[in-house]
Design a protein around this motif. Structure first.
Motif, PDB file in Angstrom:
ATOM      1  N   ALA A   1      28.058 -12.428  11.992  1.00 21.84           N
ATOM      2  CA  ALA A   1      28.036 -12.547  10.531  1.00 21.84           C
ATOM      3  C   ALA A   1      27.319 -13.809  10.080  1.00 21.84           C
ATOM      4  O   ALA A   1      26.638 -13.814   9.045  1.00 21.84           O
ATOM      5  CB  ALA A   1      29.463 -12.529   9.990  1.00 21.84           C
TER       6      ALA A   1
ATOM      7  N   ASP B   1      28.552  -8.311   9.270  1.00 18.55           N
ATOM      8  CA  ASP B   1      27.445  -8.852   8.481  1.00 18.55           C
ATOM      9  C   ASP B   1      27.993  -9.815   7.430  1.00 18.55           C
ATOM     10  O   ASP B   1      29.195  -9.863   7.184  1.00 18.55           O
ATOM     11  CB  ASP B   1      26.636  -7.729   7.827  1.00 18.55           C
ATOM     12  CG  ASP B   1      27.467  -6.939   6.842  1.00 18.55           C
ATOM     13  OD1 ASP B   1      27.676  -7.433   5.722  1.00 18.55           O
ATOM     14  OD2 ASP B   1      27.924  -5.835   7.192  1.00 18.55           O
TER      15      ASP B   1
ATOM     16  N   ASP C   1      23.243 -13.694  10.146  1.00 22.18           N
ATOM     17  CA  ASP C   1      22.694 -12.585   9.381  1.00 22.18           C
ATOM     18  C   ASP C   1      21.326 -12.985   8.825  1.00 22.18           C
ATOM     19  O   ASP C   1      21.227 -13.886   7.982  1.00 22.18           O
ATOM     20  CB  ASP C   1      23.671 -12.245   8.257  1.00 22.18           C
ATOM     21  CG  ASP C   1      23.317 -10.981   7.503  1.00 22.18           C
ATOM     22  OD1 ASP C   1      22.126 -10.603   7.497  1.00 22.18           O
ATOM     23  OD2 ASP C   1      24.229 -10.372   6.915  1.00 22.18           O
TER      24      ASP C   1
ATOM     25  N   PHE D   1      31.936  -9.555   5.868  1.00 21.38           N
ATOM     26  CA  PHE D   1      32.812 -10.479   6.583  1.00 21.38           C
ATOM     27  C   PHE D   1      33.828 -11.201   5.689  1.00 21.38           C
ATOM     28  O   PHE D   1      34.994 -11.368   6.070  1.00 21.38           O
ATOM     29  CB  PHE D   1      31.962 -11.495   7.355  1.00 21.38           C
ATOM     30  CG  PHE D   1      32.714 -12.287   8.374  1.00 21.38           C
ATOM     31  CD1 PHE D   1      32.927 -11.799   9.651  1.00 21.38           C
ATOM     32  CD2 PHE D   1      33.212 -13.544   8.064  1.00 21.38           C
ATOM     33  CE1 PHE D   1      33.617 -12.531  10.600  1.00 21.38           C
ATOM     34  CE2 PHE D   1      33.904 -14.292   8.994  1.00 21.38           C
ATOM     35  CZ  PHE D   1      34.106 -13.785  10.276  1.00 21.38           C
TER      36      PHE D   1
END
Length: 504
Positions: A402, A90, A405, A94
């Motif tokens: 990521a 996420d 998101d 990250f």
């Protein structure tokens, strides 16, 4: 691409901002590494063949109700001595992969395995060095100095060595065959551009380097084969391919003759660059091997993915977006160009074109994986919890999750939105674009692992978009998957009706 593909990150708009650390519950990192040897192989087969990349991670996120979890990562036995990682998937967790105060980046460029240094002249090149190592500072400073010394050559080199040859070839193939294989043309021409941009000496000008691109491709494949799949499955069962590509390293001697030719070219054409290396205390030999890697692996390998990725997303975006880009490009060149050509000043007026490049780098990052080892014990935070990480544990990030998101990019995080980064609100999102192994809002330094050529890559990508829509109003293409990235076959081109000089 449907945004609900990443519904596991869906939260109301008000929840997108990071929570205060003290409000986050501390939890054990969920997940298991399973039975040694057996589970890592099962995970490998799931990842490559039975589930696929995204579903592999998605299924674990669903299972553990967490974007941070323990798992095994490819390639596993016998190539990787330890496949165990902590996955961070996420936008909040990250960035730990870039924090060199907490993590070490030694020998983790390709992940849980490292290709033989016989492929790089016996040296651990810059990508495998941690910033704490003295050689890292020297090599990265050398690369910075090279880029700075050649900055005035990038635009003319791109125009003459890249744009003119590739556009004429595409037009010719579309006219004669009904389609043009952009990837094949890009792979051949990109190397000449880099040789011209970096050294003023494209490899094609020498008869002995006609097969240069093929030699580089073989060298790249020997290093990246453990990360590839479905290469041989047209001819062999999946389990046989798995045994051949993911179990043992391919012998490095296959690339030796080609690498010798590569070294000779860089040692000769890059003589002035190697002079710069000596000024920072780097031997010419070590510098030459690093120059090969930075040019052939990092930059050339990246352009093989990035430019087809740009065309893929632009082809899918449709004529209305093409018209908006063409209008912006031609107005900027008319007012800030030179003799109807793109200049740096004109590029700075192309906010939509710049946003398109950032959006492609966000949604389709050329390098999907990042790895690091924990230097010490620390608490790792996701959006919803914090987790204890122990010294020595390996962290792994799958960037396409990521950077999609929804708690950062909203409900359409999984979609290509060309103007996502336009305006002040769009600019705020750039800190979540990490394709370069660091935030887009920061410039690389000798003390981090952010790509030394970050700004060069963004520049040439913006140039590509600008030059394309200076020449064409629109285009269509057939898109499919390739071994790395997207395969783009251009099927039609609508030449520009209005050039920059007579736009009005």
């Amino acid at each position: 691409m449907s945004s609900n593909r990443y519904s596991w990150l869906d939260k109301p708009q008000a929840d997108r901002e990071q929570q205060a650390p003290l409000l986050l519950p501390t939890k054990e990192i969920p997940g298991s590494y399973g039975i040694p040897f057996i589970t890592p192989i099962k995970d490998r087969l799931d990842y490559y063949y039975f589930k696929g990349h995204d579903n592999f991670f998605q299924s674990k996120i669903n299972q553990y109700s967490s974007t941070v979890f323990r798992t095994n990562m490819i390639p596993g036995p016998f190539m990787a001595s330890d496949p165990r990682v902590i996955a961070v998937l996420d936008a909040k967790s990250f960035p730990i992969l870039f924090d060199t105060s907490k993590v070490e980046k030694k020998n983790v460029f390709t992940g849980t395995y490292m290709p033989s240094t016989k492929l790089t002249g016996g040296y651990r090149v810059c990508s495998y060095l941690d910033p704490s190592e003295p050689s890292h500072t020297k090599v990265k400073q050398f690369l910075f100095n090279l880029l700075k010394s050649r900055k005035d050559y990038f635009l003319p080199a791109f125009r003459s060595a890249y744009v003119a040859p590739i556009f004429s070839s595409v037009e010719s193939q579309v006219a004669s065959q009904g389609h043009a294989d952009f990837n094949a043309l890009n792979n051949d021409i990109a190397f000449d551009f880099l040789g011209e941009a970096y050294f003023g000496a494209p490899p094609s000008k020498s008869g002995s380097f006609i097969t240069f691109q093929k030699k580089v491709t073989i060298w790249l494949l020997l290093q990246l084969a453990p990360l590839a799949s479905n290469v041989l499955t047209k001819f062999l069962p999946k389990l046989v391919e798995d045994l051949l590509l993911h179990t043992f390293s391919l012998p490095s001697f296959i690339a030796k003759p080609g690498y010798k030719n590569m070294y000779e070219y860089f040692n000769t054409a890059g003589s002035a660059a190697l002079d710069l290396a000596e000024k920072v205390g780097l031997s010419r030999d070590e510098a030459c091997h690093n120059l090969i890697f930075a040019t052939c692996f990092n930059t050339y390998g990246g352009l093989r993915v990035l430019f087809p990725g740009l065309l893929r997303r632009l082809a899918q975006s449709g004529r209305d977006w093409h018209a908006r880009l063409a209008t912006e490009v031609r107005q900027a060149v008319a007012s800030h160009g030179e003799n109807g050509q793109v200049t740096l000043g004109a590029l700075e007026q192309m906010e939509l074109a710049k946003s398109v490049v950032y959006e492609v780098l966000r949604i389709d990052p050329p390098v999907e994986f990042q790895y690091a080892h924990a230097k010490k014990d620390f608490l790792l935070q996701s959006h919803d919890a914090q987790f204890q990480v122990r010294k020595g544990e390996m962290l792994f990030g799958y960037q396409p999750f990521a950077t999609r998101d929804t708690r950062v990019f909203g409900a359409n995080a999984g979609e290509f939105v060309p103007d996502r980064f336009v305006g002040s609100d769009g600019a705020k999102l750039l800190r979540y674009v990490w394709w370069s192994n660091g935030p887009e809002t920061e410039d690389p330094t000798v003390n981090d692992k952010q790509c030394a050529g970050k700004n060069f890559v963004v520049l040439v990508a913006r140039l590509f978009v600008a030059e394309f829509f200076l020449s064409y109003d629109s285009f269509t293409a057939e898109i499919s998957n390739s071994l790395v990235g997207s395969q783009v076959n251009i099927t039609s081109l609508t030449k520009a009706k209005a050039k920059a000089g007579n736009f009005y």
